[in-house]
Design an enzyme around this catalytic site. Structure first.
Site, PDB file in Angstrom:
ATOM      1  N   HIS A 234      34.789  31.523  25.597  1.00 24.55           N
ATOM      2  CA  HIS A 234      36.085  31.955  25.064  1.00 24.55           C
ATOM      3  C   HIS A 234      35.971  32.536  23.668  1.00 24.55           C
ATOM      4  CE1 HIS A 234      37.877  28.658  27.900  1.00 24.55           C
ATOM      5  NE2 HIS A 234      37.518  29.751  28.552  1.00 24.55           N
ATOM      6  N   GLU A 264      34.402  37.787  35.614  1.00 27.03           N
ATOM      7  CA  GLU A 264      33.437  37.591  34.532  1.00 27.03           C
ATOM      8  C   GLU A 264      32.042  37.969  35.049  1.00 27.03           C
ATOM      9  OE1 GLU A 264      33.979  33.568  33.168  1.00 27.03           O
ATOM     10  OE2 GLU A 264      36.113  33.874  32.802  1.00 27.03           O
ATOM     11  N   GLU A 360      31.943  29.701  38.702  1.00 26.75           N
ATOM     12  CA  GLU A 360      31.561  30.393  37.470  1.00 26.75           C
ATOM     13  C   GLU A 360      30.530  29.610  36.652  1.00 26.75           C
ATOM     14  OE1 GLU A 360      34.660  30.371  34.397  1.00 26.75           O
ATOM     15  OE2 GLU A 360      36.046  29.567  35.892  1.00 26.75           O
TER      16      GLU A 360
END
Length: 405
Positions: A234, A264, A360
């Protein structure tokens, strides 16, 4: 006008209702599920204060800006409580009734809620969102017979996606792919992170506006990181200039009516060195294994253990950054979390058909070591009757994501 003529609250139903993200039948079904929970727990009036639950049950996504907002649900009523600064917009963009509170005296918000709830009710609230200050005010203005924390039960309800929700999430995943392709086109040595990020964001917003002409548009964003800045998932966008051989992290996040989706990908500028390639390929192997493990009847902890085993076998587990995935629905980077569906060791939730979850995996190699940087791939998967469906279509891996000039 004297103080006595000023209302504490009123109904300002300015204009007509507009198209909401879902049909009236969808909101009725959600409220029916909520009222079933209320019946089981003895709650006679539920007061929601979070953006995600208010949006889930009535379609209205508020902008607080330091003011409290709410949704009151009883066995017969569904009423949003909004600040006067928003005028008629909360009425137009919500399912059910709306009461506007004024700011001419303190705590008119609670006066408005009390007009619906009354005194001595069994009040449901969100224990993971309501502040101590507001909880004290709730007791003072409502004098509840009892308080019941409904945060866990409502989160569990939100985990199971309706067909209408899944359609919207599919559209979000497609918008994320649009942003990914725009970012790839913008990547080159000499470009700044912010320039690349803006290209992806602009492409997604234009796409969403075309596909959803009746929606409200806000909060779509991109985190695009390079070099050392890829070490965290982040990390914010900066003005760092991309260089040949840089590791990149592509992260697109379209927002459609409160529903967030994501893409992503790991990328490299023009070339990838052998050490980096080995780490990248290892993370891809973990990603592919994790996606195979996502199927009904398997717990989040079991999926996590399976991916952990692969990393441990390759002596990479110590580089893992966080859990391996999470639920999708009414959430974003600043509100909402369906924490009961996260791929972590301490989550025992069993996957069921109709859940939507990401895979992820991410490993971070510290600066100063060969192959330093953060490696992450992210796909969104719908749990089906006998497995899963991947609704992310932007390719991953070196063949597509080593971006030549």
């Amino acid at each position: 006008m004297t103080q006595t003529q000023r209302p504490d609250f009123h109904r300002f139903h300015n204009g007509s209702k507009v198209a909401l993200p879902f049909s009236d039948a969808e909101y009725e079904a959600r409220l029916a599920g909520l009222r079933a929970i209320m019946g089981e727990t003895g709650v006679t009036a539920a007061i929601f204060t979070s953006m995600h639950n208010i949006a889930y049950y009535c379609g209205f996504l508020y902008c607080a800006f330091g003011r409290p907002y709410g949704l009151v649900v009883t066995d017969t009523e569904c009423v949003t409580i909004s600040a006067g600064i928003d005028a008629g917009q909360p009425w137009r963009r919500s399912f059910g009734d709306n009461i506007t509170y004024t700011d001419w005296q303190r705590n008119n918000y609670w006066c408005a809620i009390a007009s619906v709830v009354g005194q001595g009710a069994v009040v449901g609230y969100e224990g993971d969102h309501m502040s101590l200050v507001q909880a004290t005010a709730m007791d003072s203005f409502l004098n509840p017979a009892a308080r019941v924390d409904m945060a866990q039960a409502t989160m569990t309800q939100r985990l199971m996606k309706s067909p209408a929700e899944i359609m919207l999430i599919r559209a979000g995943a497609a918008a994320a792919d649009v942003g990914g392709y725009a970012i790839k086109e913008a990547v080159c040595a000499g470009a700044r992170e912010i320039d690349v990020a803006m290209a992806g964001r602009d492409a997604m917003e234009a796409h969403i506006a075309r596909e959803f002409p009746d929606a409200e548009y806000r909060d779509t964003w991109v985190w695009f990181q390079s070099g050392l800045n890829t070490d965290g998932a982040h990390n914010p966008v900066t003005g760092r200039v991309l260089q040949r051989g840089d590791i990149l992290s592509l992260n697109t996040f379209p927002m459609i009516s409160g529903y967030y989706t994501a893409l992503e990908r790991t990328m490299f500028v023009e070339t990838v060195d052998p050490a980096s390639l080995a780490y990248w390929e290892a993370n891809i192997a973990a990603h592919e294994l994790g996606m195979r493990l996502l199927k009904p009847g398997v717990s989040c902890a079991e999926v996590t253990a399976g991916v952990n085993a692969l990393f441990e076998e390759r002596d990479l587990l110590q580089y893992r950054s966080f859990g391996y995935g999470h639920s999708f629905g009414v959430l974003s980077h600043y509100y909402g979390r369906e924490a009961g569906l996260e791929l972590r060791e301490d989550i025992d939730t069993v996957l069921e058909q109709g859940m939507v979850i990401s895979m992820e995996p991410m490993i971070t190699i510290p600066e100063g070591q060969p192959g330093a940087g953060g490696y992450r791939e992210h796909d969104i998967l719908i749990i089906t009757e006998d497995g899963n469906e991947n609704i992310t279509h932007y390719p991953y891996g070196p063949e597509f994501n080593v971006v030549a000039a």
